[in-house]
Design a protein around this motif. Structure first.
Motif, PDB file in Angstrom:
ATOM      1  N   ALA A  67       0.837  -1.212   0.000  1.00 27.22           N
ATOM      2  CA  ALA A  67       0.000   0.000   0.000  1.00 27.22           C
ATOM      3  C   ALA A  67       0.871   1.261   0.000  1.00 27.22           C
ATOM      4  O   ALA A  67       0.568   2.242  -0.693  1.00 27.22           O
ATOM      5  CB  ALA A  67      -0.919  -0.002   1.218  1.00 27.22           C
ATOM      6  N   TYR A  70       2.416   1.837  -3.533  1.00 25.35           N
ATOM      7  CA  TYR A  70       1.455   2.452  -4.456  1.00 25.35           C
ATOM      8  C   TYR A  70       1.260   3.931  -4.109  1.00 25.35           C
ATOM      9  O   TYR A  70       1.139   4.778  -4.997  1.00 25.35           O
ATOM     10  CB  TYR A  70       0.105   1.724  -4.434  1.00 25.35           C
ATOM     11  CG  TYR A  70       0.082   0.463  -5.275  1.00 25.35           C
ATOM     12  CD1 TYR A  70       0.125   0.526  -6.664  1.00 25.35           C
ATOM     13  CD2 TYR A  70       0.010  -0.793  -4.686  1.00 25.35           C
ATOM     14  CE1 TYR A  70       0.102  -0.625  -7.443  1.00 25.35           C
ATOM     15  CE2 TYR A  70      -0.015  -1.960  -5.467  1.00 25.35           C
ATOM     16  CZ  TYR A  70       0.035  -1.863  -6.835  1.00 25.35           C
ATOM     17  OH  TYR A  70       0.024  -2.990  -7.607  1.00 25.35           O
ATOM     18  N   ALA A  71       1.229   4.233  -2.803  1.00 25.59           N
ATOM     19  CA  ALA A  71       1.028   5.631  -2.395  1.00 25.59           C
ATOM     20  C   ALA A  71       2.240   6.489  -2.785  1.00 25.59           C
ATOM     21  O   ALA A  71       2.086   7.636  -3.225  1.00 25.59           O
ATOM     22  CB  ALA A  71       0.771   5.704  -0.891  1.00 25.59           C
ATOM     23  N   ARG A  74       2.093   7.224  -6.367  1.00 24.17           N
ATOM     24  CA  ARG A  74       1.026   8.200  -6.657  1.00 24.17           C
ATOM     25  C   ARG A  74       1.456   9.614  -6.270  1.00 24.17           C
ATOM     26  O   ARG A  74       1.147  10.581  -6.983  1.00 24.17           O
ATOM     27  CB  ARG A  74      -0.233   7.772  -5.892  1.00 24.17           C
ATOM     28  CG  ARG A  74      -1.449   8.622  -6.142  1.00 24.17           C
ATOM     29  CD  ARG A  74      -2.709   7.883  -5.742  1.00 24.17           C
ATOM     30  NE  ARG A  74      -2.798   6.618  -6.442  1.00 24.17           N
ATOM     31  CZ  ARG A  74      -2.908   5.422  -5.842  1.00 24.17           C
ATOM     32  NH1 ARG A  74      -3.009   5.331  -4.534  1.00 24.17           N
ATOM     33  NH2 ARG A  74      -2.949   4.338  -6.567  1.00 24.17           N
ATOM     34  N   SER A 101      -6.182   1.813  -5.134  1.00 23.48           N
ATOM     35  CA  SER A 101      -5.600   1.444  -3.841  1.00 23.48           C
ATOM     36  C   SER A 101      -6.684   1.093  -2.828  1.00 23.48           C
ATOM     37  O   SER A 101      -6.545   0.129  -2.066  1.00 23.48           O
ATOM     38  CB  SER A 101      -4.752   2.593  -3.276  1.00 23.48           C
ATOM     39  OG  SER A 101      -3.481   2.609  -3.879  1.00 23.48           O
ATOM     40  N   GLN A 105      -5.955  -2.625  -2.161  1.00 27.92           N
ATOM     41  CA  GLN A 105      -5.298  -2.790  -0.859  1.00 27.92           C
ATOM     42  C   GLN A 105      -6.328  -2.712   0.285  1.00 27.92           C
ATOM     43  O   GLN A 105      -6.257  -3.470   1.243  1.00 27.92           O
ATOM     44  CB  GLN A 105      -4.202  -1.732  -0.665  1.00 27.92           C
ATOM     45  CG  GLN A 105      -2.898  -2.043  -1.398  1.00 27.92           C
ATOM     46  CD  GLN A 105      -3.029  -2.036  -2.920  1.00 27.92           C
ATOM     47  OE1 GLN A 105      -3.508  -1.071  -3.508  1.00 27.92           O
ATOM     48  NE2 GLN A 105      -2.611  -3.118  -3.548  1.00 27.92           N
ATOM     49  N   VAL A 116      -6.688   3.255   3.899  1.00 30.84           N
ATOM     50  CA  VAL A 116      -6.011   3.345   2.595  1.00 30.84           C
ATOM     51  C   VAL A 116      -6.402   4.642   1.876  1.00 30.84           C
ATOM     52  O   VAL A 116      -5.565   5.285   1.247  1.00 30.84           O
ATOM     53  CB  VAL A 116      -6.316   2.092   1.740  1.00 30.84           C
ATOM     54  CG1 VAL A 116      -5.718   2.233   0.351  1.00 30.84           C
ATOM     55  CG2 VAL A 116      -5.757   0.856   2.419  1.00 30.84           C
ATOM     56  N   SER A 120      -3.788   7.594   0.690  1.00 27.55           N
ATOM     57  CA  SER A 120      -3.723   8.094  -0.683  1.00 27.55           C
ATOM     58  C   SER A 120      -4.002   9.590  -0.744  1.00 27.55           C
ATOM     59  O   SER A 120      -3.366  10.309  -1.521  1.00 27.55           O
ATOM     60  CB  SER A 120      -4.753   7.377  -1.559  1.00 27.55           C
ATOM     61  OG  SER A 120      -4.138   6.309  -2.209  1.00 27.55           O
TER      62      SER A 120
END
Ligand code: TYD
Length: 204
Positions: A67, A70-71, A74, A101, A105, A116, A120
């Motif tokens: 997670a 991915y953040a 981003r 996400s 996630q 999550v 984000s």
């Protein structure tokens, strides 16, 4: 200079996002608008390295580490690509954004929707798309479309994982109907493209 439109495409793997992303970019281009096409994970140099780790790492990646990766991707994507393009008046179309996400996630890995989403939103300083298109397809139909292609780390997950992700997307869309357009991805591509164009035309 008016800000550009920010549009994201979402859905489980195999629903045909990339085809629709290209068709919408063509439509906006023909309408005389500047368009930036991008994707997550990836979209920046750092993002491409993170994408490689996320999709092709052989070892186990802890769900929270996943997670956060991915953040991080981003955050870089918004800071270096998306925000500058929008500020310059370009429309930005991204193949996946923060809702991926929350669905993958938050729901798929069971880390929780609120946690999550908050992570984000921190990464993107609260930037949400003007429109998010969800291409919705049953897990069986999506898996059938991926059959015969080489599956990456995420695509190799079990059907229950994708069912949770699909339901995650549908509940996100239901909670924010003004931002989302949900379309049946089993329809012919031209029909899907026409529905997207109609909605986008109402925004420009
Ligand atoms: P994608 O680029 O759609 O895969 P492909 O190039 O194979 O079409 O997305 C890569 C994978 O990453 C996909 O399985 C979804 C997953 N993903 C997450 O789990 N969380 C996220 O936040 C994002 C953006 C993608």
């Amino acid at each position: 200079m008016p800000r550009g439109l920010f549009i994201s495409f979402e859905g489980i793997d195999g629903v045909g996002k990339s085809t629709q992303v290209k068709l919408l970019a063509e439509y906006l281009g023909e309408a005389g608008r500047e368009v930036t096409l991008t994707r997550e994970p990836g979209g920046t140099e750092l993002g491409d390295s993170i994408r490689e780790i996320l999709l092709h790492s052989k070892g186990h990646i802890d769900a929270r580490a996943e997670a956060l990766l991915y953040a991080a991707d981003r955050a870089q994507h918004v800071a270096l690509e998306i925000e500058p393009a929008l500020a310059a008046g370009c429309d930005v179309i991204t193949d996946r954004y923060l809702d991926s996400s929350v669905a993958y996630q938050g729901a798929g890995r069971e880390l929780g929707h609120d946690e999550v989403r908050a992570l984000s939103l921190f990464a993107v300083k609260g930037l949400l798309p003007n429109l998010t298109v969800l291409l919705d397809l049953s897990v069986d139909q999506a898996a059938a479309r991926l059959a015969g292609t080489e599956l990456d780390r995420l695509e190799s997950e079990k059907a229950e994982f994708f069912e949770a992700v699909r339901q995650g997307f549908l509940s996100l869309a239901a909670a924010e109907p003004n931002r989302w357009l949900v379309l049946d991805a089993s329809l012919p591509p031209a029909e899907i493209a026409a529905a997207i164009r109609t909605r986008v035309a109402s925004l420009i």
